[in-house]
Scaffold this motif. Structure first.
Motif, mmCIF file in Angstrom:
data_model
loop_
_atom_site.group_PDB
_atom_site.id
_atom_site.type_symbol
_atom_site.label_atom_id
_atom_site.label_comp_id
_atom_site.label_asym_id
_atom_site.label_seq_id
_atom_site.Cartn_x
_atom_site.Cartn_y
_atom_site.Cartn_z
ATOM 1 N N THR A 24 -35.805 53.070 87.881
ATOM 2 C CA THR A 24 -35.949 54.268 88.707
ATOM 3 C C THR A 24 -34.953 54.208 89.857
ATOM 4 O O THR A 24 -34.371 53.153 90.144
ATOM 5 N N ASP A 25 -34.769 55.359 90.506
ATOM 6 C CA ASP A 25 -33.944 55.353 91.706
ATOM 7 C C ASP A 25 -34.804 54.896 92.884
ATOM 8 O O ASP A 25 -35.956 54.479 92.716
ATOM 9 N N TRP A 37 -37.691 58.195 90.880
ATOM 10 C CA TRP A 37 -37.430 59.246 89.901
ATOM 11 C C TRP A 37 -36.668 58.703 88.703
ATOM 12 O O TRP A 37 -35.840 57.802 88.824
ATOM 13 N N GLN A 38 -36.950 59.312 87.551
ATOM 14 C CA GLN A 38 -36.187 59.109 86.326
ATOM 15 C C GLN A 38 -35.650 60.459 85.863
ATOM 16 O O GLN A 38 -36.347 61.485 85.985
ATOM 17 N N TYR A 39 -34.445 60.482 85.316
ATOM 18 C CA TYR A 39 -33.762 61.732 84.989
ATOM 19 C C TYR A 39 -33.556 61.835 83.478
ATOM 20 O O TYR A 39 -33.446 60.833 82.767
ATOM 21 N N TYR A 60 -35.229 58.926 79.360
ATOM 22 C CA TYR A 60 -35.173 58.880 80.819
ATOM 23 C C TYR A 60 -34.391 57.668 81.288
ATOM 24 O O TYR A 60 -34.481 56.577 80.702
ATOM 25 N N HIS A 61 -33.622 57.856 82.350
ATOM 26 C CA HIS A 61 -32.831 56.794 82.935
ATOM 27 C C HIS A 61 -32.854 56.963 84.449
ATOM 28 O O HIS A 61 -33.234 58.018 84.984
ATOM 29 N N LYS A 62 -32.426 55.930 85.170
ATOM 30 C CA LYS A 62 -32.566 55.926 86.630
ATOM 31 C C LYS A 62 -31.421 56.621 87.355
ATOM 32 O O LYS A 62 -31.598 57.070 88.493
ATOM 33 N N ARG A 68 -36.426 65.808 85.990
ATOM 34 C CA ARG A 68 -36.732 64.443 86.425
ATOM 35 C C ARG A 68 -38.246 64.286 86.545
ATOM 36 O O ARG A 68 -38.993 65.258 86.638
ATOM 37 N N ARG A 127 -41.451 61.206 87.968
ATOM 38 C CA ARG A 127 -41.808 59.911 88.529
ATOM 39 C C ARG A 127 -43.306 59.692 88.353
ATOM 40 O O ARG A 127 -44.079 60.648 88.293
#
Length: 1365
Positions: free
Chosen positions: A1054-1055, A1059-1061, A1069-1071, A1080, A1082
């Motif tokens: 996650t960021d 959040w994941q996008y 999903y990726h960070k 996005r 979370r």
């Protein structure tokens, strides 16, 4: 919940623990250092030693702290040298690197972090990387370093690599381990305070902690890198304050909030702590209460407590660390509220419970009662009455003696060259060990008291035989002296024996202050006083005092013979005298000196009871035995009185070294013995006696307390406030009860009462046996108003009346459950005979009423149709009442015992409810849909059993629970529940939901314009929620533990905001946000807790992910049972000492492994199979009763997919893969226990359980509209070990099944008859689960009739690959 501990430090630096369910203080195991301050959490503690350095104490666990380090060896092929690392290309990675080749990692750079670590073994090659076996020598081959690697060498394999691993272990457990100082010289800037916290900070590594420390210069340092794999951390980082303001004390909360007290009494509060900045970013400041200067502060989750320098206690209202990042008022609070009482220290626990230390002379530990979430300030302070366990038992079990005799028989000369604190510490230790028995602190003054004294201790009576010195006295002298002084002490005793013991009273009770009348006392008057005191053995101090009062002037000799005090600053001048002068002197003494003949050398040194050596306040005391440095204190407590009294006194060089009639130079050197000197001796010994009296009662004088690791429920009943019974009282009570039992057993009155009862039985019962019993034969009805879910269209809730009719003894089979409802104005009803009910369970409410308390009645017919009768009550209490009434009547109809047998099949549901099924003598004769399941109290996720009847369970929080053999609990209350074996059970779990957003050019990422079904999703109930406030607890038995928080541990990362996008819903999903990511999400989590009664007993402290009991354990006898488990960190352990009589076992044994595991199973003949987290299978070699740990792990390659669960029977091994496929291991024999290959059985399997007779039960992932359905494999024979078909049973929210205790044999004829049943399961195909065509609405009998013409040969060829659907 497992026991947690309150930590405390006494005046001698000893550390003690008090359990939340205990009644005694226990000394810390492995204690070898004296501590000044301790700050604790549940699994460890950090302390400040007497050397002002930082130490960490880690509790030993059954799973050691071990960490793997690895590096990769890289080589490239060339035609001349072959594969070599000497001729790598310039763009290649290093010869030794990390896995992706971005960092050079030669094996030589891996060093141990500190002396607290050690290597387990040397470097070795890892031959299994992510579940894939490597080639010969551990090599993996590829075309280039950034390509895909394979185990086989190909013609184009130009590079290769292999992985080297090594393990290091943290061995400094159960001991204080020193932590490196941030300075090159540890004494450059010592520490003066320490605090540990942050155990509940979200998004950190498992076991994350943060330690804050304060130096003597007021600077702050933070210890970083602390987690389960590195308990001592990695490095120190300095945190600066605004304008370099100096800090005196600091505190850290569980959520990472930091409060610090400044020198000016204000408080500094750390801001900006989060996932990315766990130590915060800047400071805010809070003023102290009006006209007060704060001395210390302690912070919790929702509470802040503080004390001032004058002992006043304050509570900070409005503080909430859960909302500190969003609300400044919650971060700083809104005001101070003064509490009742004076305390010197407060400590806040993990759930805001509060402990404190008394102020000034009051050194007791207090607990704040009444602290709840609604009333965080509590109600009142209550003193903890606990004592030290071992010390209390010694005092109560040994005979009494006089401490006065101890002080008479030990002089300061006898403790020559000992450190000042060692004498007092040794004195107390000898008392606690039972060597000395202080019962008469003030001495024995009468004949009765002398008669009651111990014969082993001499009384201070002049008529005693001087040559008959007790051996106990000599042992005490030897205890306090070094071996070098034995000869000197013997000579001292020879002189001591020649003295006349003329006083019955201890000398410290004598009124020596009578000498301090006037400075003009003449030598003649002083001589009169001496003669009066030396008049005989029966001298009375009071008469001496009266005679001195008649001569009001003081001795001129005492005025003129004053010499410089031996107490002076350390200027390098020593005035030590030869201590042997005391032995050489044989002249007579003044009788004033003879009053202290047994301890006249007290003034030779000073005992510091509290403080250790401090170089900044060094003071040197010159004595006849050398120079002793000590540190003065401003304390005014009872213990400090002795120290201060001696500091103020004018000490003698040696009272016995010079005679009173010496002349000349020798006479000039004789020190004066002033009245102040005698008064100080009196004060010192009085305080010493009070200290010994304090310890003789088992009490401890505290200087520090820490509750950061003690978890106490708000309404928990504690044993801290009632004084425990002594050992003597317990033995006495036990003896008396045994005596009375013997008298009762042999009494003649017993026979008389039995005879009277027999006559009454014949008169009142047997004479009326021909009459019919007055038992109600009619039925009784239980009624209620509920809502009923219609299984016909339209599916909706109908208001209804329900009736439970229960017949009498002869009408038991006529009991029914009826639902009366109105359908379009017409009255209808649904009636079920209770004899046909197979289960009554709590289910998830369908439709829009997600939180409605709903229960279901299931029959064999409704199981086939997947349409249970669902009824929703008005409250959970009402639902549990109906479940209890219906289930108990059904149990009577089934003829079941109250408690499950050893053969029972256990299962759990998504709600944590526990069920069991009692199989018939021939287990396969009953269809799976007709099996009756009965509920038992408790809340578990996993249950595991064996033929011996030992049952273990795992909670949702991985806590271990053991079945006690009772019944009831949960919804079964009152007379339907057993009273023995029922305990309170707690369980925790996380409720999760996803917050989703979509991007638009105007608002960016927002929930505006988002399709409603994509807004929020509750992960626990799959219900849609508009916001987190609408997520409700599963039932009233649950309560929230914390607030909603962001989960940073999602797969893919996650960021910094969690959040994941992705490109769209759903997606990958990726960070990191990319230019084409338009949505996005979370994950938000919140923890809740439930408390329930059940026949389960907790086994702390190890948390387990999986557990397995020996499948072929003996049903009778008390032989050891093999039990293997997986700890929460993936390590494998085995439990020793598990038997039928001791189901909990004795201790854990760690099994080393190179991979973390996720599943374990113990089969027949001690075959232990496990599944690693990388999906590979392992077999433990050479496990047997004499070698319970085995020798090594044998790697078994998995099929083309990764495995996630394994179950082993007597000979069969089944496993479930990550795609829910079921696999069977073929050709397992005694010679080849690992088998030869995997055979695919079917898909759509959630879990599998294999029994002692190799019977196979599963939970099907989805059948019709039901999830996790119980199924049993049919047709298992030696020729067809995988069976031929599935028998579908009860389902709908079942999470675990265990048949490993059922040893009932299978009926071969029934298998052959039911072989044709496999053809009826036409829907059980080998297709993926998503493409299955379910037949949920078709009765099983119709399927059998319509497909009966299919030949058994077709069934045998296809049923092995059928899936339950």
């Amino acid at each position: 919940m497992s026991s947690t501990y309150l930590w405390g430090v006494d005046i001698f630096g000893n550390t003690y623990l008090l359990s939340n369910d205990g009644q005694y203080w226990e000394e810390l195991k492995g204690q070898q250092l004296e501590m000044k301050r301790v700050s604790a959490v549940q699994r460890c503690a950090w302390g400040l030693g007497c050397d002002h350095q930082i130490y960490v104490y880690v509790h030993s666990t059954d799973v050691p702290i071990r960490l793997q380090v690895n590096t990769f060896e890289n080589q490239r092929w060339n035609p001349v040298d072959g594969f070599t690392a000497k001729k790598l290309l310039f763009h290649d990675r290093w010869a030794w690197s990390n896995e992706d080749g971005t960092k050079q990692c030669p094996r030589s750079i891996f060093k141990l972090p500190s002396e607290n670590w050690s290597w387990e073994s040397d470097w070795c090659v890892d031959e299994n990387i992510r579940g894939n076996p490597t080639g010969k020598g551990g090599w993996q081959y590829a075309v280039n370093f950034k390509r895909h690697y394979t185990a086989d060498k190909k013609w184009n394999s130009c590079v290769r690599r292999r992985k080297w691993i090594r393990y290091k272990r943290y061995h400094a457990v159960d001991m204080w381990a020193k932590v490196e100082s941030p300075f090159s010289d540890a004494l450059q800037e010592p520490f003066m305070d320490i605090a540990v916290g942050g155990s509940e900070v979200q998004g950190q590594a498992e076991g994350y902690l943060v330690v804050w420390a304060v130096t003597v210069l007021g600077r702050i340092f933070v210890r970083k890198g602390i987690h389960n794999k590195c308990p001592e951390g990695t490095h120190w980082q300095e945190v600066y304050t605004d304008d370099d303001r100096e800090v005196t004390q600091i505190s850290v909360g569980p959520k990472g909030s930091v409060w610090a007290v400044l020198w000016d009494g204000m408080v500094a509060v750390r801001n900006g702590y989060s996932h990315d900045h766990p130590i915060g970013t800047d400071w805010n400041y809070v003023s102290a209460p009006d006209n007060c200067v704060l001395s210390m502060v302690s912070v919790g989750t929702k509470a802040v407590w503080a004390t001032t320098r004058d002992g006043r206690v304050w509570f900070r209202k409005g503080f909430n660390s859960l909302q500190a990042n969003n609300d400044s008022f919650a971060a700083l609070g809104v005001g101070w509220v003064e509490m009742v009482g004076n305390m010197s220290q407060v400590s806040v626990g993990p759930n805001d419970q509060v402990w404190a230390l008394g102020f000034n002379e009051d050194k007791n530990v207090y607990f704040r009662t009444g602290v709840t979430p609604s009333e965080p300030s509590g109600k009142e302070w209550k003193a903890i009455e606990c004592k030290e366990k071992d010390m209390t038992e010694n005092f109560c079990s040994n005979s009494s003696a006089s401490l006065a005799s101890l002080l008479h028989s030990i002089s300061m000369t006898e403790i020559n060259e000992l450190h000042q604190s060692e004498f007092t510490k040794g004195l107390i230790e000898s008392i606690s060990d039972g060597k000395l028995h202080p019962s008469s602190i003030h001495g024995n003054t009468g004949d009765d008291e002398r008669d009651n004294a111990s014969p082993d201790v001499a009384t201070p009576d002049g008529d005693d035989d001087e040559n008959d010195e007790p051996e106990e006295v000599r042992k005490k002298v030897q205890f306090f002296t070094s071996p070098e002084d034995v000869n000197e002490i013997d000579a001292t005793h020879e002189i001591t024996k020649s003295r006349t013991r003329s006083m019955h009273k201890p000398y410290w009770q004598s009124s020596f202050t009578a000498f301090a009348k006037d400075d003009s006392t003449t030598q003649k008057e002083n001589t009169v006083a001496k003669e009066t005191l030396s008049s005989g053995d029966g001298c009375n101090v009071q008469e001496c005092t009266q005679q001195i009062e008649r001569n009001p002037s003081q001795s001129e000799a005492m005025q003129n013979e004053n010499i410089n005090s031996p107490l002076e600053t350390n200027d390098g001048k020593d005035t030590d005298q030869d201590s042997n002068e005391f032995v050489e002197s044989t002249e007579s003494f003044d009788h004033c000196e003879s009053l202290t003949s047994e301890s006249s050398d007290v003034s030779d040194t000073i005992i510091d009871f509290v403080n250790d050596y401090d170089g900044s306040q060094e003071v040197k005391l010159h004595t006849g035995m050398g120079s002793v440095s000590f540190r003065n204190s401003r304390s005014s407590g009872p213990i400090e009185v002795a120290r201060e009294a001696l500091v103020r006194s004018r000490y003698s060089m040696n009272l016995g070294s010079k005679s009173s009639n010496q002349k000349g130079d020798n006479a000039a050197m004789e020190p004066a013995k002033s009245a102040e000197h005698y008064a100080c001796i009196d004060s010192f010994h009085h305080s010493l006696s009070e200290l010994c009296k304090h310890y003789s009662n088992g009490e401890i004088v505290w200087v520090c307390v820490s509750g950061g690791g003690c978890y106490v429920e708000p309404m928990m009943a504690l044993n801290w406030f009632t004084e425990p019974k002594t050992s003597r009282q317990q033995v006495k009570g036990k003896t008396l009860s045994s005596v009375y039992r013997k008298k009762i057993a042999k009494g003649e009155w017993r026979e008389k009462i039995v005879k009277q009862l027999e006559e009454r039985q014949k008169e009142e019962v047997e004479n009326f046996s021909q009459y019919e019993h007055a038992i109600q034969r009619t039925s009784w009805v239980k009624k209620g108003r509920m809502v009923w879910w219609s299984e016909h269209r339209p599916h909706k809730w109908y208001d209804c009346h329900v009736e439970l009719e229960q017949g009498g003894i002869k009408l038991l089979d006529e009991s029914t459950f009826t639902v009366y409802y109105s359908h379009y104005g017409r009255q209808k009803h649904v009636q079920l005979p209770l004899s046909s009910v197979t289960c009554v369970q709590h289910v998830t409410c369908p439709g829009q009423r997600k939180n409605k308390p709903t229960f279901a009645l299931i029959t064999a017919e409704r199981t086939t149709k997947r349409k249970p009768l669902r009824v929703a009550a008005n409250s959970y209490e009402e639902m549990e009442d109906w479940i209890s009434a219906i289930a108990m009547r059904c149990r009577d109809l089934q003829g079941l015992c109250r408690a499950p047998s050893n053969q029972a099949v256990w299962s759990t549901t998504v709600h944590g409810d526990i069920f069991y099924h009692e199989p018939l003598p021939v287990v396969d004769t009953m269809p799976c849909n007709q099996m009756y399941w009965h509920q038992i109290g408790g809340h578990l996720l996993v249950t595991e059993t064996c033929p011996a009847g030992v049952v273990w369970g795992l909670g949702h929080d991985n806590t271990v629970w053991i079945y006690t053999g009772g019944y009831g609990g949960g919804p079964f209350k009152g007379i339907v529940s057993s009273t023995r074996g029922i305990h309170k059970q707690t369980d925790h779990k996380e409720l999760a939901m996803y917050q989703t957003q979509r991007w638009n050019p105007i608002h960016g990422f927002t929930d505006r314009g988002l399709i409603r079904h994509m807004f929020h999703r509750n992960e626990d109930t799959s219900s849609l929620q508009d916001n987190s406030q609408q997520v409700q607890l599963p039932s009233p038995h649950w309560q929230w533990v914390d607030e909603w928080s962001v989960d940073y541990t999602l797969e893919g990362g996650t960021d910094k905001e969690g959040w994941q996008y992705a490109n769209d819903f759903p997606g990958w999903y990726h960070k990191d946000k990319k230019w084409k990511d338009y949505v996005r999400r979370r994950r938000l989590v919140r923890k809740c807790k439930t408390t329930i009664l059940g026949p389960w007993l907790e086994l702390p402290p190890l948390s387990l992910l999986d557990v397995s009991l020996q499948v072929d354990a003996k049903e009778q006898g008390d032989d050891p049972i093999a039990l293997w488990a997986i700890a929460s960190n993936g390590d494998v352990v085995t439990r020793e000492g598990v038997t039928r009589s001791c189901p909990a076992g004795t201790n854990w044994l760690h099994i080393p492994s190179d991979q973390p595991f996720q599943s374990i199973s113990v089969g027949g003949n001690y075959r232990v199979w496990g599944i690693a987290k990388d999906g590979s299978a392992y077999l433990r070699n050479s496990v047997n009763p004499s070698n319970v740990a085995g020798d090594c792990w044998f790697h078994v390659p998995p099929p083309h997919v990764s495995l996630r669960q394994v179950s082993v029977g007597m000979a069969a091994v089944y496993a479930v893969d990550t795609n829910n496929g079921l696999w069977y291991r073929k050709d397992i024999t005694l010679t080849f226990p690992e088998g030869t290959r995997w055979i695919h059985v079917c898909n759509n399997v959630y879990k599998v359980s294999v029994g002692p007779k190799d019977q196979v039960w599963i939970l099907a992932e989805k059948v019709g509209g039901s999830r996790q359905v119980v199924c049993k494999r049919k047709g298992i024979t030696s020729n067809k070990p995988t069976g031929v078909s599935w028998d579908l049973g009860i389902g709908g929210g079942w999470t675990h099944i265990c048949v490993r205790g059922c040893t009932r044999s299978c009926d071969d004829n029934a298998e052959l008859e039911d072989e044709s049943l496999s053809s009826s399961q036409k829907s059980l195909s080998d297709e993926p689960r998503s493409s299955l065509q379910t037949l949920s609405d078709t009765p099983l009998s119709s399927l059998q009739k319509s497909l009966s013409e299919i030949t058994s040969s077709v069934g045998s060829n296809t049923s092995s690959n059928q899936s339950p659907s």
